[in-house]
Write a protein that holds these residues in place. Structure first.
Motif, PDB file in Angstrom:
ATOM      1  N   LYS A 139     125.893  42.933  -3.944  1.00  0.00           N
ATOM      2  CA  LYS A 139     125.090  44.151  -3.907  1.00  0.00           C
ATOM      3  C   LYS A 139     125.901  45.287  -4.518  1.00  0.00           C
ATOM      4  CE  LYS A 139     122.412  43.293   0.359  1.00  0.00           C
ATOM      5  NZ  LYS A 139     123.068  42.097   0.879  1.00  0.00           N
ATOM      6  N   PRO A 140     125.219  46.245  -5.164  1.00  0.00           N
ATOM      7  CA  PRO A 140     125.934  47.413  -5.682  1.00  0.00           C
ATOM      8  C   PRO A 140     126.424  48.293  -4.542  1.00  0.00           C
ATOM      9  CG  PRO A 140     123.565  47.671  -5.983  1.00  0.00           C
ATOM     10  CD  PRO A 140     123.782  46.268  -5.480  1.00  0.00           C
ATOM     11  N   VAL A 141     127.357  49.181  -4.866  1.00  0.00           N
ATOM     12  CA  VAL A 141     128.001  50.039  -3.869  1.00  0.00           C
ATOM     13  C   VAL A 141     127.574  51.489  -4.065  1.00  0.00           C
ATOM     14  CG1 VAL A 141     130.225  51.036  -3.173  1.00  0.00           C
ATOM     15  CG2 VAL A 141     130.000  48.561  -3.498  1.00  0.00           C
ATOM     16  N   HIS A 142     127.255  52.146  -2.958  1.00  0.00           N
ATOM     17  CA  HIS A 142     127.122  53.602  -2.944  1.00  0.00           C
ATOM     18  C   HIS A 142     128.364  54.141  -2.247  1.00  0.00           C
ATOM     19  CE1 HIS A 142     125.426  57.629  -2.573  1.00  0.00           C
ATOM     20  NE2 HIS A 142     125.760  57.600  -1.301  1.00  0.00           N
ATOM     21  N   GLY A 143     129.206  54.828  -2.994  1.00  0.00           N
ATOM     22  CA  GLY A 143     130.455  55.342  -2.437  1.00  0.00           C
ATOM     23  C   GLY A 143     130.259  56.746  -1.905  1.00  0.00           C
ATOM     24  N   TYR A 144     130.141  56.882  -0.593  1.00  0.00           N
ATOM     25  CA  TYR A 144     129.857  58.188   0.013  1.00  0.00           C
ATOM     26  C   TYR A 144     131.121  59.055   0.028  1.00  0.00           C
ATOM     27  CZ  TYR A 144     128.007  61.662   3.218  1.00  0.00           C
ATOM     28  OH  TYR A 144     127.586  62.835   3.783  1.00  0.00           O
ATOM     29  N   GLY A 145     131.066  60.185  -0.688  1.00  0.00           N
ATOM     30  CA  GLY A 145     132.198  61.100  -0.714  1.00  0.00           C
ATOM     31  C   GLY A 145     133.355  60.637  -1.576  1.00  0.00           C
ATOM     32  N   TRP A 146     133.102  59.701  -2.500  1.00  0.00           N
ATOM     33  CA  TRP A 146     134.183  59.149  -3.308  1.00  0.00           C
ATOM     34  C   TRP A 146     134.686  60.140  -4.355  1.00  0.00           C
ATOM     35  CZ3 TRP A 146     134.395  53.389  -4.946  1.00  0.00           C
ATOM     36  CH2 TRP A 146     134.390  52.585  -3.800  1.00  0.00           C
ATOM     37  N   THR A 147     135.998  60.144  -4.552  1.00  0.00           N
ATOM     38  CA  THR A 147     136.655  60.854  -5.646  1.00  0.00           C
ATOM     39  C   THR A 147     137.445  59.826  -6.446  1.00  0.00           C
ATOM     40  OG1 THR A 147     138.686  61.285  -4.402  1.00  0.00           O
ATOM     41  CG2 THR A 147     136.882  62.878  -4.146  1.00  0.00           C
ATOM     42  N   LEU A 148     138.223  60.284  -7.407  1.00  0.00           N
ATOM     43  CA  LEU A 148     139.051  59.351  -8.186  1.00  0.00           C
ATOM     44  C   LEU A 148     140.053  58.609  -7.311  1.00  0.00           C
ATOM     45  CD1 LEU A 148     139.815  61.198 -11.538  1.00  0.00           C
ATOM     46  CD2 LEU A 148     138.383  59.187 -11.193  1.00  0.00           C
ATOM     47  N   LYS A 149     140.409  59.186  -6.164  1.00  0.00           N
ATOM     48  CA  LYS A 149     141.355  58.524  -5.261  1.00  0.00           C
ATOM     49  C   LYS A 149     140.767  57.218  -4.733  1.00  0.00           C
ATOM     50  CE  LYS A 149     144.126  59.333  -1.086  1.00  0.00           C
ATOM     51  NZ  LYS A 149     144.482  60.328  -0.043  1.00  0.00           N
ATOM     52  N   GLU A 150     139.517  57.261  -4.271  1.00  0.00           N
ATOM     53  CA  GLU A 150     138.873  56.040  -3.772  1.00  0.00           C
ATOM     54  C   GLU A 150     138.587  55.067  -4.918  1.00  0.00           C
ATOM     55  OE1 GLU A 150     138.885  59.065  -1.045  1.00  0.00           O
ATOM     56  OE2 GLU A 150     137.681  59.176  -2.877  1.00  0.00           O
ATOM     57  N   VAL A 151     138.196  55.604  -6.059  1.00  0.00           N
ATOM     58  CA  VAL A 151     137.912  54.742  -7.206  1.00  0.00           C
ATOM     59  C   VAL A 151     139.167  53.993  -7.645  1.00  0.00           C
ATOM     60  CG1 VAL A 151     137.123  54.701  -9.599  1.00  0.00           C
ATOM     61  CG2 VAL A 151     136.034  56.232  -7.961  1.00  0.00           C
ATOM     62  N   SER A 152     140.318  54.656  -7.542  1.00  0.00           N
ATOM     63  CA  SER A 152     141.574  54.001  -7.916  1.00  0.00           C
ATOM     64  C   SER A 152     141.833  52.776  -7.057  1.00  0.00           C
ATOM     65  CB  SER A 152     142.735  54.991  -7.802  1.00  0.00           C
ATOM     66  OG  SER A 152     142.616  56.016  -8.761  1.00  0.00           O
ATOM     67  N   VAL A 153     141.453  52.834  -5.756  1.00  0.00           N
ATOM     68  CA  VAL A 153     141.596  51.676  -4.881  1.00  0.00           C
ATOM     69  C   VAL A 153     140.737  50.519  -5.399  1.00  0.00           C
ATOM     70  CG1 VAL A 153     141.209  50.784  -2.550  1.00  0.00           C
ATOM     71  CG2 VAL A 153     142.144  53.078  -2.865  1.00  0.00           C
ATOM     72  N   ALA A 154     139.485  50.829  -5.766  1.00  0.00           N
ATOM     73  CA  ALA A 154     138.595  49.797  -6.295  1.00  0.00           C
ATOM     74  C   ALA A 154     139.139  49.212  -7.586  1.00  0.00           C
ATOM     75  CB  ALA A 154     137.201  50.390  -6.518  1.00  0.00           C
ATOM     76  N   CYS A 155     139.670  50.067  -8.464  1.00  0.00           N
ATOM     77  CA  CYS A 155     140.206  49.577  -9.734  1.00  0.00           C
ATOM     78  C   CYS A 155     141.394  48.647  -9.519  1.00  0.00           C
ATOM     79  CB  CYS A 155     140.610  50.759 -10.611  1.00  0.00           C
ATOM     80  SG  CYS A 155     139.211  51.683 -11.287  1.00  0.00           S
ATOM     81  N   ARG A 156     142.245  48.983  -8.545  1.00  0.00           N
ATOM     82  CA  ARG A 156     143.388  48.113  -8.254  1.00  0.00           C
ATOM     83  C   ARG A 156     142.915  46.761  -7.733  1.00  0.00           C
ATOM     84  NH1 ARG A 156     145.681  52.904  -6.208  1.00  0.00           N
ATOM     85  NH2 ARG A 156     145.219  52.276  -4.052  1.00  0.00           N
ATOM     86  N   GLU A 157     141.922  46.760  -6.853  1.00  0.00           N
ATOM     87  CA  GLU A 157     141.410  45.493  -6.316  1.00  0.00           C
ATOM     88  C   GLU A 157     140.819  44.624  -7.422  1.00  0.00           C
ATOM     89  OE1 GLU A 157     139.055  45.252  -2.888  1.00  0.00           O
ATOM     90  OE2 GLU A 157     140.212  46.680  -1.710  1.00  0.00           O
ATOM     91  N   LEU A 158     140.253  45.262  -8.443  1.00  0.00           N
ATOM     92  CA  LEU A 158     139.634  44.532  -9.546  1.00  0.00           C
ATOM     93  C   LEU A 158     140.622  44.247 -10.668  1.00  0.00           C
ATOM     94  CD1 LEU A 158     136.319  46.557  -9.634  1.00  0.00           C
ATOM     95  CD2 LEU A 158     136.540  44.168  -8.947  1.00  0.00           C
TER      96      LEU A 158
END
Length: 207
Positions: A139-158
């Motif tokens: 399922k797609p993700v809705h990131g509530y209150g996300w900034t580049l800080k949270e996105v960086s976590v996702a990028c590292r996991e991927l």
């Protein structure tokens, strides 16, 4: 710790992406409060077993099967050899040996890297697009209150390096998505540990 986990029975821990790590299997008992995760000895695991694990986790086909990459065997240890045909949908559906193993050499835990299904879809490259996470279904993700800080976590996991941008994409109608709050990601939890079912027309687009 990056963890790719099936809700039922298997997970990959300490890997560099969602589809790599040391294999652990959940021991199933009638008393659910006594379940625990067990390491698997490399001697009891082969390519056909790896095919089943990668398929079960939604991670494509196995690309590397090698011990010691993601840490040594940790107690408790899975005591039976898996005997998969390669076609099974889950590792615990495979036949197993009748005899128990009592020891496993240091550095001989199963380390597994799967080819991976993209967690970012619809983008111009493997590391751009709509973020999707598998927990049962993709399922797609809705990131509530996300900034580049949270996105960086996702990028590292991927395994996609540093984040460049994040945005919301609006769709014409609502659909079932995963809601991930920023404070859960900031706590150091893996994305899969932060999932909440939600219905929204807004989804996360990352690069």
């Amino acid at each position: 710790m990056d963890i790719r986990e099936n809700a039922d029975s298997v997970r990959l821990v300490n890997g560099t992406s969602l589809c790599s790590g040391r294999l652990e299997v959940k021991s199933k008992h009638s008393n659910h409060s006594n379940q625990w995760w067990s390491s698997v000895c490399e001697d009891d695991f082969d390519q056909q077993d790896a095919e089943v694990v990668c398929r079960e986790l939604g991670c494509g086909a196995p690309s590397v099967l090698q011990g010691v990459l993601y840490g040594e065997v940790e107690a408790p240890m899975w005591t039976k050899e898996f005997q998969c045909g390669g076609h099974e949908s889950a590792l615990l559906d495979c036949r197993s040996s009748g005899s128990d193993r009592n020891t496993c050499s240091p550095g001989k835990a199963v380390g597994l890297t799967c080819s991976g299904r993209r967690g970012l879809v619809g983008g111009d490259s493997r590391c751009a697009g709509i973020l999707e996470v598998k927990q049962g279904d993709w399922k797609p993700v809705h990131g509530y209150g996300w900034t580049l800080k949270e996105v960086s976590v996702a990028c590292r996991e991927l395994d996609c390096g540093s984040a460049v941008s994040v945005g919301q994409r609006e769709e014409s109608s609502s659909r079932s998505v995963w809601l991930i709050y920023s404070d859960c990601v900031q706590s150091g939890s893996a994305l899969r540990e932060c999932l909440t079912w939600y219905s929204s027309s807004s989804i996360q687009y990352l690069t």
